[in-house]
Design a protein around this motif. Structure first.
Motif, PDB file in Angstrom:
ATOM      1  N   GLU A 458       0.855  -1.185   0.000  1.00  0.00           N
ATOM      2  CA  GLU A 458       0.000   0.000   0.000  1.00  0.00           C
ATOM      3  C   GLU A 458       0.894   1.238   0.000  1.00  0.00           C
ATOM      4  N   THR A 459       0.737   2.090  -0.999  1.00  0.00           N
ATOM      5  CA  THR A 459       1.622   3.248  -1.115  1.00  0.00           C
ATOM      6  C   THR A 459       1.298   4.282  -0.046  1.00  0.00           C
ATOM      7  N   ASP A 460       2.339   4.883   0.481  1.00  0.00           N
ATOM      8  CA  ASP A 460       2.182   5.947   1.471  1.00  0.00           C
ATOM      9  C   ASP A 460       3.250   7.004   1.207  1.00  0.00           C
ATOM     10  N   GLU A 461       2.930   7.917   0.317  1.00  0.00           N
ATOM     11  CA  GLU A 461       3.848   8.955  -0.157  1.00  0.00           C
ATOM     12  C   GLU A 461       5.076   8.305  -0.763  1.00  0.00           C
ATOM     13  N   TYR A 462       6.221   8.286  -0.059  1.00  0.00           N
ATOM     14  CA  TYR A 462       7.442   7.740  -0.636  1.00  0.00           C
ATOM     15  C   TYR A 462       7.784   6.354  -0.095  1.00  0.00           C
ATOM     16  N   SER A 463       6.842   5.681   0.499  1.00  0.00           N
ATOM     17  CA  SER A 463       7.106   4.332   0.986  1.00  0.00           C
ATOM     18  C   SER A 463       5.969   3.413   0.565  1.00  0.00           C
ATOM     19  N   ILE A 464       6.263   2.123   0.631  1.00  0.00           N
ATOM     20  CA  ILE A 464       5.256   1.099   0.354  1.00  0.00           C
ATOM     21  C   ILE A 464       5.175   0.213   1.587  1.00  0.00           C
ATOM     22  N   GLU A 465       4.000   0.184   2.203  1.00  0.00           N
ATOM     23  CA  GLU A 465       3.797  -0.656   3.381  1.00  0.00           C
ATOM     24  C   GLU A 465       3.403  -2.048   2.910  1.00  0.00           C
ATOM     25  N   VAL A 466       4.169  -3.047   3.334  1.00  0.00           N
ATOM     26  CA  VAL A 466       3.993  -4.419   2.848  1.00  0.00           C
ATOM     27  C   VAL A 466       3.288  -5.247   3.916  1.00  0.00           C
ATOM     28  N   TYR A 467       2.244  -5.996   3.493  1.00  0.00           N
ATOM     29  CA  TYR A 467       1.453  -6.823   4.398  1.00  0.00           C
ATOM     30  C   TYR A 467       1.368  -8.247   3.850  1.00  0.00           C
ATOM     31  N   ASP A 468       1.351  -9.201   4.751  1.00  0.00           N
ATOM     32  CA  ASP A 468       1.097 -10.586   4.363  1.00  0.00           C
ATOM     33  C   ASP A 468      -0.339 -10.678   3.840  1.00  0.00           C
ATOM     34  N   ILE A 469      -0.509 -11.225   2.645  1.00  0.00           N
ATOM     35  CA  ILE A 469      -1.832 -11.206   2.030  1.00  0.00           C
ATOM     36  C   ILE A 469      -2.802 -12.164   2.720  1.00  0.00           C
ATOM     37  N   GLN A 470      -2.255 -13.132   3.454  1.00  0.00           N
ATOM     38  CA  GLN A 470      -3.109 -14.084   4.155  1.00  0.00           C
ATOM     39  C   GLN A 470      -3.542 -13.552   5.519  1.00  0.00           C
ATOM     40  N   THR A 471      -2.584 -13.016   6.284  1.00  0.00           N
ATOM     41  CA  THR A 471      -2.858 -12.631   7.676  1.00  0.00           C
ATOM     42  C   THR A 471      -3.090 -11.142   7.853  1.00  0.00           C
ATOM     43  N   ARG A 472      -2.777 -10.327   6.823  1.00  0.00           N
ATOM     44  CA  ARG A 472      -2.833  -8.858   6.883  1.00  0.00           C
ATOM     45  C   ARG A 472      -1.782  -8.294   7.842  1.00  0.00           C
ATOM     46  N   GLU A 473      -0.849  -9.126   8.280  1.00  0.00           N
ATOM     47  CA  GLU A 473       0.200  -8.685   9.193  1.00  0.00           C
ATOM     48  C   GLU A 473       1.193  -7.782   8.461  1.00  0.00           C
ATOM     49  N   HIS A 474       1.558  -6.668   9.091  1.00  0.00           N
ATOM     50  CA  HIS A 474       2.529  -5.749   8.508  1.00  0.00           C
ATOM     51  C   HIS A 474       3.915  -6.386   8.540  1.00  0.00           C
ATOM     52  N   ILE A 475       4.570  -6.438   7.372  1.00  0.00           N
ATOM     53  CA  ILE A 475       5.873  -7.107   7.257  1.00  0.00           C
ATOM     54  C   ILE A 475       7.022  -6.118   7.181  1.00  0.00           C
ATOM     55  N   ASP A 476       6.857  -5.061   6.362  1.00  0.00           N
ATOM     56  CA  ASP A 476       8.003  -4.188   6.126  1.00  0.00           C
ATOM     57  C   ASP A 476       7.527  -2.858   5.557  1.00  0.00           C
ATOM     58  N   SER A 477       8.369  -1.843   5.623  1.00  0.00           N
ATOM     59  CA  SER A 477       8.169  -0.561   4.954  1.00  0.00           C
ATOM     60  C   SER A 477       9.299  -0.375   3.955  1.00  0.00           C
ATOM     61  N   LEU A 478       8.951  -0.171   2.695  1.00  0.00           N
ATOM     62  CA  LEU A 478       9.947  -0.035   1.641  1.00  0.00           C
ATOM     63  C   LEU A 478       9.965   1.403   1.145  1.00  0.00           C
ATOM     64  N   ASN A 479      11.107   2.050   1.270  1.00  0.00           N
ATOM     65  CA  ASN A 479      11.248   3.437   0.807  1.00  0.00           C
ATOM     66  C   ASN A 479      11.814   3.416  -0.600  1.00  0.00           C
ATOM     67  N   TRP A 480      10.937   3.466  -1.587  1.00  0.00           N
ATOM     68  CA  TRP A 480      11.389   3.329  -2.973  1.00  0.00           C
ATOM     69  C   TRP A 480      12.134   4.565  -3.470  1.00  0.00           C
ATOM     70  N   ASP A 481      11.982   5.703  -2.796  1.00  0.00           N
ATOM     71  CA  ASP A 481      12.625   6.936  -3.253  1.00  0.00           C
ATOM     72  C   ASP A 481      13.923   7.215  -2.489  1.00  0.00           C
ATOM     73  N   GLU A 482      14.348   6.279  -1.699  1.00  0.00           N
ATOM     74  CA  GLU A 482      15.477   6.517  -0.805  1.00  0.00           C
ATOM     75  C   GLU A 482      16.751   6.898  -1.563  1.00  0.00           C
ATOM     76  N   ASN A 483      17.067   6.168  -2.624  1.00  0.00           N
ATOM     77  CA  ASN A 483      18.277   6.458  -3.394  1.00  0.00           C
ATOM     78  C   ASN A 483      17.981   7.183  -4.700  1.00  0.00           C
ATOM     79  N   GLN A 484      16.739   7.630  -4.840  1.00  0.00           N
ATOM     80  CA  GLN A 484      16.290   8.331  -6.057  1.00  0.00           C
ATOM     81  C   GLN A 484      16.597   7.513  -7.315  1.00  0.00           C
ATOM     82  N   GLN A 485      16.579   6.187  -7.137  1.00  0.00           N
ATOM     83  CA  GLN A 485      16.826   5.296  -8.274  1.00  0.00           C
ATOM     84  C   GLN A 485      15.575   5.138  -9.128  1.00  0.00           C
ATOM     85  N   TYR A 486      14.408   5.279  -8.494  1.00  0.00           N
ATOM     86  CA  TYR A 486      13.137   5.054  -9.179  1.00  0.00           C
ATOM     87  C   TYR A 486      12.308   6.331  -9.195  1.00  0.00           C
ATOM     88  N   LYS A 487      11.654   6.545 -10.318  1.00  0.00           N
ATOM     89  CA  LYS A 487      10.824   7.744 -10.465  1.00  0.00           C
ATOM     90  C   LYS A 487       9.457   7.587  -9.808  1.00  0.00           C
TER      91      LYS A 487
END
Length: 624
Positions: A458-487
């Motif tokens: 689930e996108t949240d500004e510059y991060s993607i919150e990752v959840y287990d699709i079975q349990t809905r448990e929060h697994i990780d936060s991914l900052n896709w803009d951290e190194n400005q590698q991705y637009k």
């Protein structure tokens, strides 16, 4: 009650025949507006005996409303036995106990039901909603966008039920766009709404049926085998498909407004580029379902990314036709025709020049009426097929990418085990393999493999919150803009997906699984007949595979035993050339293709390609 209401029914007949008013016996006990519905409810066996002796304009108690709901479920044959004991301290009523045990009613507390209190309108809405779901109406139904003026005064626990009952046409407001949630509900109002619920076609709202709201009380419903249109709760049009059995995902309904009324036409086979199949129907009235006008265009062609279109005005409509120039991907208008709804051609123009030409003046013929196009799509999963309501995102970036395959949709539906992200209006939804909604958000959602699990992001500004699709448990936060590698988050997810590709490769000697994308699924290069060709022409199960490895592309050919036969930084294909079974390496830098013998890896020939043949040479050359 039965005697009185049967007499009331006779009185209705006398009224119609003689104009004499309703009998005093009936009119003293209920309001005239409820007469017909009360007669129908009684004839259907929905009314408990106490409806015979009471003033039906009086408020109904909570326990009597429960008896009314129980009676209706009895007539629906949804109560096989009732030996449930009450958990409430203030009533041991068996019918109340059954409804409580079935999740239809709740008490004022865990032990108090308050059976003799008058029921409020919002309490009635909740019980009616729970009863509808017990009958088979799915929890997630399309709701009206508009809500009552006093909606803020509805208790939070009743808000969704109030909207659902309004959307289903079961329980409407009290006038002036108010619902009056805390007001009491009368006996006759309760009977009328229970009759509406009894007559509700539950199949319209089952789990495999989707509703697309067009305007007000006009909706398009889609089920497994048919589509139907309802207006004011009545089915006015049913469509089982054309004679050529066009499948649902090759059909569009186009609704448009003309002179304040809604009309629609049906366009079949929207995904094919064959004019003989692109049939359009006549123009239908969305209030009656009748074909009011003949549509003066039989086909809508798709031409190099552009599709012929129809635009509507009150007194005419315009058909625009597109053409293409050779292999150029750009499209241009070839002609425009203007028709009246009586079938007369009012004006036309034609263009035979690629650079431009004489078109109809849109200032003279404006077409700006509201249109709603509804494409009925299917998402395929390993466990079956189901309809999705809205835009199936697995057919668009980051899932669909020409980097890997034009048939990306098939591949990722399989990889992600049938979980499907969808956008409907401004909301994102994830469906499970059974076609059930498991998550909704106003933020963009991704289905994604992550840490050897199927997850959703689930996108949240510059991060993607990752959840287990079975349990809905929060697994990780991914900052896709951290190194400005991705637009964008899409770019990040595309790489993440590419790193986790898996594919089942089929060979004549058996099945094996490799990490990578099976390029035999690249249908723009390999025709469907290629698998048979592999089996008969000596390829013997060799399989070209693409892998994404640490930011770079790798290509492999696997032998029939699932072992790596070839590794390359350049794209590889299997072809037959000069009557030999071969593989190729594509050199984009100098636009050359090197051809090697598959048996001894000897370089046989080299040929150059241009922009066009780069994408098509294998189709002509692959089977020699």
């Amino acid at each position: 009650m039965k005697k009185k209401l049967v007499l009331g029914a006779l009185c209705v007949s006398i009224i119609l025949a003689t104009g004499i008013g309703a009998s005093a016996e009936v009119s003293e006990n209920h309001s005239q507006w409820a007469e017909e519905s009360l007669v129908s409810a009684d004839e259907a066996g929905l009314l408990p005996n106490f409806f015979a002796d009471r003033d039906l304009t009086a408020n109904i108690s909570r326990i009597d409303f429960c008896h009314l709901a129980y009676k209706m479920l009895e007539q629906k044959s949804l109560i096989s036995e009732n030996n449930v004991k009450s958990s409430f301290a203030d009533t041991d009523d068996a019918e109340v106990a059954f409804l409580a045990n079935s999740g239809i009613i709740n008490g004022r507390s865990e032990t108090e039901f308050a059976p003799n209190d008058d029921i409020t309108r919002e309490e009635a809405a909740v019980i009616l909603t729970n009863t509808a779901e017990f009958m088979g109406v799915k929890e997630d139904i399309a709701l009206f966008d508009t809500v009552f003026s006093d909606y803020d005064t509805v208790s939070d626990w009743a808000k969704e039920s109030v909207r659902k009952m309004d959307s289903l046409g079961i329980m409407r407001g009290v006038g002036d766009n108010n619902f009056s949630p805390k007001s009491n509900y009368t006996m006759e109002q309760s009977a009328v709404t229970m009759l509406k619920l009894f007559n509700l076609d539950v199949s319209d709202y089952a789990s495999n049926v989707y509703e697309v709201k067009i305007d007000g009380d006009l909706s398009l419903f889609s089920g497994e085998d048919k589509q139907w249109i309802k207006k004011d709760g009545k089915t006015i049009f049913t469509y089982d498909g054309p004679e050529d059995n066009t499948v649902d995902n090759e059909r569009s309904f186009v609704f448009f407004e003309k002179s304040g009324k809604w009309y629609f036409y049906i366009h079949n086979n929207k995904s094919e580029n064959y004019s003989k199949n692109n049939k359009c129907t006549g123009i239908y009235n969305a209030e009656t379902g009748n074909m009011d006008y003949k549509l003066m265009v039989d086909t809508l062609d798709t031409c190099q990314r552009a599709t012929d279109r129809i635009e509507f005005a009150d007194n005419y409509y315009m058909v625009t036709t597109f053409g293409s120039a050779g292999s150029e991907p750009a499209s241009f208008i070839t002609n425009m025709k203007l028709y009246s709804y009586d079938g007369e051609m009012l004006a036309s123009s034609h263009n035979d020049s690629y650079l431009g030409g004489d078109y109809l003046d849109k200032n003279e013929y404006p077409c700006n009426n509201q249109q709603i196009r509804v494409d009925l799509d299917k998402a395929k999963s390993p466990l079956g097929e189901y309809f999705v309501q809205g835009e199936n995102l697995i057919k668009s970036p980051p899932y669909y990418s020409p980097t890997y395959s034009k048939d990306f949709t098939y591949f990722y539906t399989d990889t992600l085990k049938g979980y499907t992200p969808v956008k409907y209006n401004d909301e994102y939804i994830i469906y499970n393999p059974n076609g059930e909604i498991i998550y909704k958000s106003d933020k963009k959602l991704f289905v994604m493999p992550y840490k050897n699990k199927i997850c959703f992001g689930e996108t949240d500004e510059y991060s993607i919150e990752v959840y287990d699709i079975q349990t809905r448990e929060h697994i990780d936060s991914l900052n896709w803009d951290e190194n400005q590698q991705y637009k964008s988050a899409d770019d990040y997810i595309e790489d993440l997906l590419a790193e986790n590709i898996d594919s089942e490769c089929v060979s004549p000697k058996g099945n094996y699984t490799v990490d990578g994308f099976n390029m035999l699924l690249y249908t723009s290069v390999y025709p469907k007949e290629f698998i048979d060709f592999l089996d008969t022409e000596g390829f013997s199960g060799y399989t070209p595979v693409y892998k994404y490895e640490k930011g770079s592309s790798k290509y492999y050919i696997y032998n029939p035993d699932g072992e790596v036969f070839l590794e390359s930084d350049r794209k590889v294909y299997l072809i037959k050339r000069d009557n030999k079974v071969c593989y190729t390496k594509v050199n984009k830098a100098n636009k050359e293709v090197e051809v090697y013998s598959l048996s001894d890896r000897e370089l046989i020939s080299t040929f150059s390609y241009d922009f066009y043949t780069y994408y098509t040479y294998n189709q002509y050359d692959i089977m020699g």
